[in-house]
Design an enzyme around this catalytic site. Structure first.
Site, PDB file in Angstrom:
ATOM      1  N   GLU A   1      39.643  39.620  29.362  1.00 32.83           N
ATOM      2  CA  GLU A   1      40.501  40.386  30.281  1.00 32.83           C
ATOM      3  C   GLU A   1      41.863  40.649  29.638  1.00 32.83           C
ATOM      4  OE1 GLU A   1      38.609  38.783  34.491  1.00 32.83           O
ATOM      5  OE2 GLU A   1      40.281  37.706  33.628  1.00 32.83           O
TER       6      GLU A   1
ATOM      7  N   ASP B   1      41.378  45.533  37.519  1.00 32.91           N
ATOM      8  CA  ASP B   1      40.874  44.159  37.584  1.00 32.91           C
ATOM      9  C   ASP B   1      41.553  43.399  38.722  1.00 32.91           C
ATOM     10  OD1 ASP B   1      39.497  41.851  36.991  1.00 32.91           O
ATOM     11  OD2 ASP B   1      40.413  41.534  35.028  1.00 32.91           O
TER      12      ASP B   1
ATOM     13  N   LYS C   1      44.985  34.669  36.083  1.00 31.52           N
ATOM     14  CA  LYS C   1      43.610  35.149  36.072  1.00 31.52           C
ATOM     15  C   LYS C   1      42.736  34.100  35.398  1.00 31.52           C
ATOM     16  CE  LYS C   1      42.613  39.329  35.011  1.00 31.52           C
ATOM     17  NZ  LYS C   1      41.630  39.232  36.105  1.00 31.52           N
ATOM     18  N   GLY C   2      41.415  34.310  35.510  1.00 23.87           N
ATOM     19  CA  GLY C   2      40.501  33.410  34.823  1.00 23.87           C
ATOM     20  C   GLY C   2      39.669  32.553  35.741  1.00 23.87           C
ATOM     21  N   GLY C   3      39.790  32.794  37.063  1.00 22.56           N
ATOM     22  CA  GLY C   3      38.935  32.063  37.997  1.00 22.56           C
ATOM     23  C   GLY C   3      37.464  32.257  37.677  1.00 22.56           C
TER      24      GLY C   3
ATOM     25  N   LYS D   1      46.491  36.778  47.714  1.00 26.35           N
ATOM     26  CA  LYS D   1      46.766  36.488  46.294  1.00 26.35           C
ATOM     27  C   LYS D   1      48.246  36.681  45.930  1.00 26.35           C
ATOM     28  CE  LYS D   1      42.212  36.323  45.315  1.00 26.35           C
ATOM     29  NZ  LYS D   1      41.475  37.252  44.499  1.00 26.35           N
TER      30      LYS D   1
HETATM   31  C1  5RP Z   1      37.988  36.491  36.462  1.00 28.77           C
HETATM   32  C2  5RP Z   1      39.270  36.842  37.113  1.00 28.77           C
HETATM   33  C3  5RP Z   1      39.208  37.476  38.465  1.00 28.77           C
HETATM   34  O1  5RP Z   1      39.877  38.695  38.424  1.00 28.77           O
HETATM   35  C4  5RP Z   1      39.860  36.564  39.474  1.00 28.77           C
HETATM   36  O2  5RP Z   1      39.234  35.296  39.411  1.00 28.77           O
HETATM   37  C5  5RP Z   1      39.747  37.126  40.889  1.00 28.77           C
HETATM   38  O3  5RP Z   1      38.412  37.091  41.303  1.00 28.77           O
HETATM   39  P1  5RP Z   1      37.931  37.639  42.720  1.00 28.77           P
HETATM   40  O4  5RP Z   1      38.099  39.124  42.687  1.00 28.77           O
HETATM   41  O5  5RP Z   1      36.485  37.200  42.782  1.00 28.77           O
HETATM   42  O6  5RP Z   1      38.765  36.985  43.794  1.00 28.77           O
HETATM   43  O7  5RP Z   1      40.340  36.653  36.601  1.00 28.77           O
HETATM   44  O8  5RP Z   1      38.187  35.783  35.271  1.00 28.77           O
END
Ligand code: 5RP
Length: 224
Positions: free
Chosen positions: A107, A85, A98-100, A125
């Protein structure tokens, strides 16, 4: 390289990383977000070798199924072999925000069941301290104002994520201006607020390994 190209590179590296670890008994945990989406698309290339996945969101389950990859209910599996993830932020101890994409609770459940958690991220990140990214908190709808007041008492500025309902039927508060020097303690403190379902700090169950895409290539980083 663009951020998107870095996401693709790290998703490809994740496929190479998990390939030797999976067999016909394996269950692969699948994350959510744009980096995880690239991973799903690459996983489709070896779908004949993939007997079972568990998805951390409806969106990821739908994408897996669209490739003809089998998706299982978590209640029907005992263990997840490896979970792949993305993250919004990663610190050197491999604690995460996480959680964007609002999928933090599922998750966190998948991460808890996984033997190995592989975090995949582009270089932007990786941070010294978590907190520049607003911390997502999943909240039971009727508790929204109460939880927001408690988050203010903890020092943050919670903002209701308008128009978003999680896969669990709840709402998200994003906490701004909230640096997190002690992720394990803060994760617990926020979870202790009545009405909070979970929060986006992954410190009690951090990632086991980080695959980090940089212009110089994909690095493997273990917790410091
Ligand atoms: C979703 C998440 C994603 O892993 C996090 O937001 C990163 O997203 P991206 O790969 O689009 O940058 O936690 O709830």
């Amino acid at each position: 390289m663009t951020q998107d190209e870095l996401k693709q590179a790290v998703a490809r590296a994740a496929l190479d990383y998990i390939k030797p670890k999976i067999d016909e008994e394996s269950v692969i945990g699948i994350g959510t977000g744009s980096t995880a989406n690239y991973f799903i698309d690459y996983l489709a290339e070896i779908k004949a070798q993939v007997n079972a996945t568990v998805a951390s969101s409806q969106a990821s389950a739908d994408r897996l199924k669209s490739h003809g990859i089998p998706v299982f209910d978590l209640n029907t599996v005992d263990e997840i072999t490896v979970y792949v993830d993305g993250a919004d932020e990663v610190d050197p101890s491999l604690a995460l925000i996480k959680g964007g994409g609002a999928a933090l609770t599922r998750e966190k459940i998948v991460a808890a069941v996984a033997k190995e958690f592989v975090c995949i991220a582009d270089g932007s990140k990786f941070v010294d301290q978590l907190g520049n990214f607003p911390l997502p908190v999943e909240v039971i709808p009727m508790a929204r104002s109460y939880v927001a007041r408690q988050l203010v008492k903890l020092g943050g500025d919670p903002v209701y994520r308008e128009g978003v309902v999680t896969d669990n039927g709840n709402i998200i508060l994003d906490v701004y201006n909230f640096m997190i020097p002690g992720p394990r303690i803060t994760e617990q403190k926020i979870n202790d607020i009545v009405g909070v379902v979970s929060n986006g700090i992954f410190a009690r169950r951090p990632a086991d390994i980080l695959l980090l895409a940089t212009a110089e290539g994909v690095k493997q980083i273990k917790a410091q």
